[in-house]
Write a protein that holds these residues in place. Sequence first.
Motif, mmCIF file in Angstrom:
data_model
loop_
_atom_site.group_PDB
_atom_site.id
_atom_site.type_symbol
_atom_site.label_atom_id
_atom_site.label_comp_id
_atom_site.label_asym_id
_atom_site.label_seq_id
_atom_site.Cartn_x
_atom_site.Cartn_y
_atom_site.Cartn_z
ATOM 1 N N MET A 145 0.837 -1.173 0.000
ATOM 2 C CA MET A 145 0.000 0.000 0.000
ATOM 3 C C MET A 145 0.893 1.251 0.000
ATOM 4 S SD MET A 145 -3.293 0.683 0.447
ATOM 5 C CE MET A 145 -4.516 1.509 1.349
ATOM 6 N N THR A 146 0.592 2.198 -0.873
ATOM 7 C CA THR A 146 1.348 3.437 -0.970
ATOM 8 C C THR A 146 0.701 4.507 -0.106
ATOM 9 O OG1 THR A 146 2.070 2.919 -3.214
ATOM 10 C CG2 THR A 146 2.156 5.227 -2.552
ATOM 11 N N LYS A 147 1.508 5.141 0.744
ATOM 12 C CA LYS A 147 1.002 6.235 1.579
ATOM 13 C C LYS A 147 1.081 7.520 0.762
ATOM 14 C CE LYS A 147 1.911 8.875 5.746
ATOM 15 N NZ LYS A 147 0.902 9.377 6.318
ATOM 16 N N ARG A 148 -0.037 8.190 0.619
ATOM 17 C CA ARG A 148 -0.102 9.437 -0.129
ATOM 18 C C ARG A 148 0.090 10.602 0.840
ATOM 19 N NH1 ARG A 148 -2.344 8.635 -5.236
ATOM 20 N NH2 ARG A 148 -3.077 10.781 -5.366
ATOM 21 N N LEU A 149 1.180 11.333 0.664
ATOM 22 C CA LEU A 149 1.442 12.484 1.517
ATOM 23 C C LEU A 149 0.631 13.682 1.028
ATOM 24 C CD1 LEU A 149 5.334 12.262 1.877
ATOM 25 C CD2 LEU A 149 3.593 11.323 3.389
ATOM 26 N N SER A 150 0.097 14.429 1.961
ATOM 27 C CA SER A 150 -0.607 15.664 1.612
ATOM 28 C C SER A 150 0.421 16.714 1.191
ATOM 29 C CB SER A 150 -1.393 16.171 2.820
ATOM 30 O OG SER A 150 -0.481 16.611 3.819
ATOM 31 N N ALA A 151 -0.056 17.837 0.710
ATOM 32 C CA ALA A 151 0.847 18.927 0.329
ATOM 33 C C ALA A 151 1.654 19.389 1.542
ATOM 34 C CB ALA A 151 0.052 20.083 -0.268
ATOM 35 N N ASN A 152 1.011 19.482 2.707
ATOM 36 C CA ASN A 152 1.726 19.899 3.925
ATOM 37 C C ASN A 152 2.758 18.853 4.353
ATOM 38 O OD1 ASN A 152 0.535 22.399 4.246
ATOM 39 N ND2 ASN A 152 -1.137 21.605 5.502
ATOM 40 N N GLU A 153 2.400 17.576 4.290
ATOM 41 C CA GLU A 153 3.348 16.516 4.645
ATOM 42 C C GLU A 153 4.527 16.506 3.672
ATOM 43 O OE1 GLU A 153 0.613 13.052 6.677
ATOM 44 O OE2 GLU A 153 0.391 13.400 4.506
ATOM 45 N N ILE A 203 10.256 17.664 2.557
ATOM 46 C CA ILE A 203 11.279 18.417 1.820
ATOM 47 C C ILE A 203 12.121 19.234 2.789
ATOM 48 C CG2 ILE A 203 11.588 20.356 0.210
ATOM 49 C CD1 ILE A 203 9.197 19.137 -1.381
ATOM 50 N N SER A 204 11.472 19.839 3.760
ATOM 51 C CA SER A 204 12.190 20.623 4.766
ATOM 52 C C SER A 204 13.097 19.720 5.598
ATOM 53 C CB SER A 204 11.186 21.346 5.660
ATOM 54 O OG SER A 204 11.851 22.031 6.674
ATOM 55 N N ARG A 205 12.584 18.560 6.013
ATOM 56 C CA ARG A 205 13.356 17.626 6.841
ATOM 57 C C ARG A 205 14.593 17.116 6.099
ATOM 58 N NH1 ARG A 205 9.453 14.486 7.896
ATOM 59 N NH2 ARG A 205 9.860 12.876 6.376
ATOM 60 N N PHE A 206 14.443 16.855 4.799
ATOM 61 C CA PHE A 206 15.577 16.366 4.012
ATOM 62 C C PHE A 206 16.571 17.478 3.695
ATOM 63 C CE2 PHE A 206 12.437 13.074 2.320
ATOM 64 C CZ PHE A 206 12.854 12.111 3.215
ATOM 65 N N GLY A 207 16.179 18.737 3.924
ATOM 66 C CA GLY A 207 17.093 19.853 3.677
ATOM 67 C C GLY A 207 17.262 20.182 2.204
ATOM 68 N N ILE A 208 16.283 19.823 1.387
ATOM 69 C CA ILE A 208 16.408 19.998 -0.059
ATOM 70 C C ILE A 208 16.606 21.460 -0.442
ATOM 71 C CG2 ILE A 208 15.162 19.785 -2.251
ATOM 72 C CD1 ILE A 208 13.903 17.199 -1.006
ATOM 73 N N GLU A 209 15.955 22.354 0.256
ATOM 74 C CA GLU A 209 16.051 23.764 -0.118
ATOM 75 C C GLU A 209 17.131 24.517 0.657
ATOM 76 O OE1 GLU A 209 14.649 24.815 -2.806
ATOM 77 O OE2 GLU A 209 13.553 22.946 -3.046
ATOM 78 N N ARG A 210 18.061 23.765 1.262
ATOM 79 C CA ARG A 210 19.155 24.446 1.952
ATOM 80 C C ARG A 210 19.998 25.204 0.930
ATOM 81 N NH1 ARG A 210 21.938 18.928 3.942
ATOM 82 N NH2 ARG A 210 22.520 18.120 1.909
ATOM 83 N N SER A 211 21.107 25.712 1.325
ATOM 84 C CA SER A 211 21.950 26.583 0.510
ATOM 85 C C SER A 211 21.735 26.419 -0.991
ATOM 86 C CB SER A 211 23.425 26.308 0.815
ATOM 87 O OG SER A 211 24.252 26.964 -0.125
ATOM 88 N N LEU A 212 21.459 27.536 -1.644
ATOM 89 C CA LEU A 212 21.236 27.508 -3.094
ATOM 90 C C LEU A 212 22.506 27.183 -3.865
ATOM 91 C CD1 LEU A 212 18.846 30.557 -3.542
ATOM 92 C CD2 LEU A 212 18.284 28.125 -3.508
ATOM 93 N N LEU A 213 23.648 27.186 -3.214
ATOM 94 C CA LEU A 213 24.908 26.921 -3.892
ATOM 95 C C LEU A 213 25.425 25.507 -3.674
ATOM 96 C CD1 LEU A 213 26.714 30.283 -3.113
ATOM 97 C CD2 LEU A 213 25.453 29.636 -5.168
ATOM 98 N N GLU A 214 24.748 24.738 -2.845
ATOM 99 C CA GLU A 214 25.240 23.415 -2.474
ATOM 100 C C GLU A 214 24.567 22.295 -3.264
ATOM 101 O OE1 GLU A 214 25.676 20.635 1.510
ATOM 102 O OE2 GLU A 214 24.868 22.657 1.679
ATOM 103 N N ALA A 215 25.377 21.421 -3.855
ATOM 104 C CA ALA A 215 24.878 20.201 -4.495
ATOM 105 C C ALA A 215 25.019 19.083 -3.472
ATOM 106 C CB ALA A 215 25.692 19.880 -5.745
ATOM 107 N N PHE A 216 24.039 18.196 -3.417
ATOM 108 C CA PHE A 216 24.094 17.104 -2.452
ATOM 109 C C PHE A 216 23.142 15.999 -2.885
ATOM 110 C CE2 PHE A 216 20.621 19.721 -1.170
ATOM 111 C CZ PHE A 216 19.667 18.858 -0.678
ATOM 112 N N GLY A 217 23.218 14.864 -2.215
ATOM 113 C CA GLY A 217 22.330 13.756 -2.520
ATOM 114 C C GLY A 217 22.117 12.878 -1.309
ATOM 115 N N TYR A 218 21.121 12.016 -1.408
ATOM 116 C CA TYR A 218 20.833 11.062 -0.345
ATOM 117 C C TYR A 218 19.989 9.932 -0.917
ATOM 118 C CZ TYR A 218 16.353 13.521 -0.145
ATOM 119 O OH TYR A 218 15.154 14.091 -0.478
#
Length: 150
Positions: free
Chosen positions: A1-9, A14-29
């Motif tokens: 079963m796939t859990k569908r995240l809401s827009a807020n979730e 995205i915030s927890r993963f730090g995706i929008e951190r420094s605009l100059l930093e490349a990273f992955g996970y």
Amino acid sequence: MTKRLSANETRRAISRFGIERSLLEAFGYADEMVRHRYAFHRHTKHQLLSPQAGVVMVETADALHVVSPGQAAWIPAGVRHATTVGDAPAYTLFFPAVKFPSPVESLRILPAGSLLRELLIAGTTAEKAPATVRHSLFTLLHHTCIEALK
């Protein structure tokens, strides 16, 4: 079963993963949130996404893309998309648009041969590498993607 995240979730993830951190930093996970569907969202960075096994589905306004382990999705910064991660984690890398221009304006699927695959894996574990090594790795990753997108 796939859990569908809401827009807020999705925003919280995205915030927890730090995706929008420094605009100059490349990273992955490795995205360990298997069997999840992220609601429609967009990033300020380009995203390179590939499943470790199984498939990842990426939906845009005009198409549904199924990405296998032998492929990767290049998602340019600003492209609105929803992502469904299957039964296995996905490799996900982010490239600041300021430093790494995209040759395309819409999502494209590219082959993930052995070189790109190994670079994807290295990119998800490069967090603790010296800055010069990370920069060189992501420059090579970007160049490899650009060549595949031609």
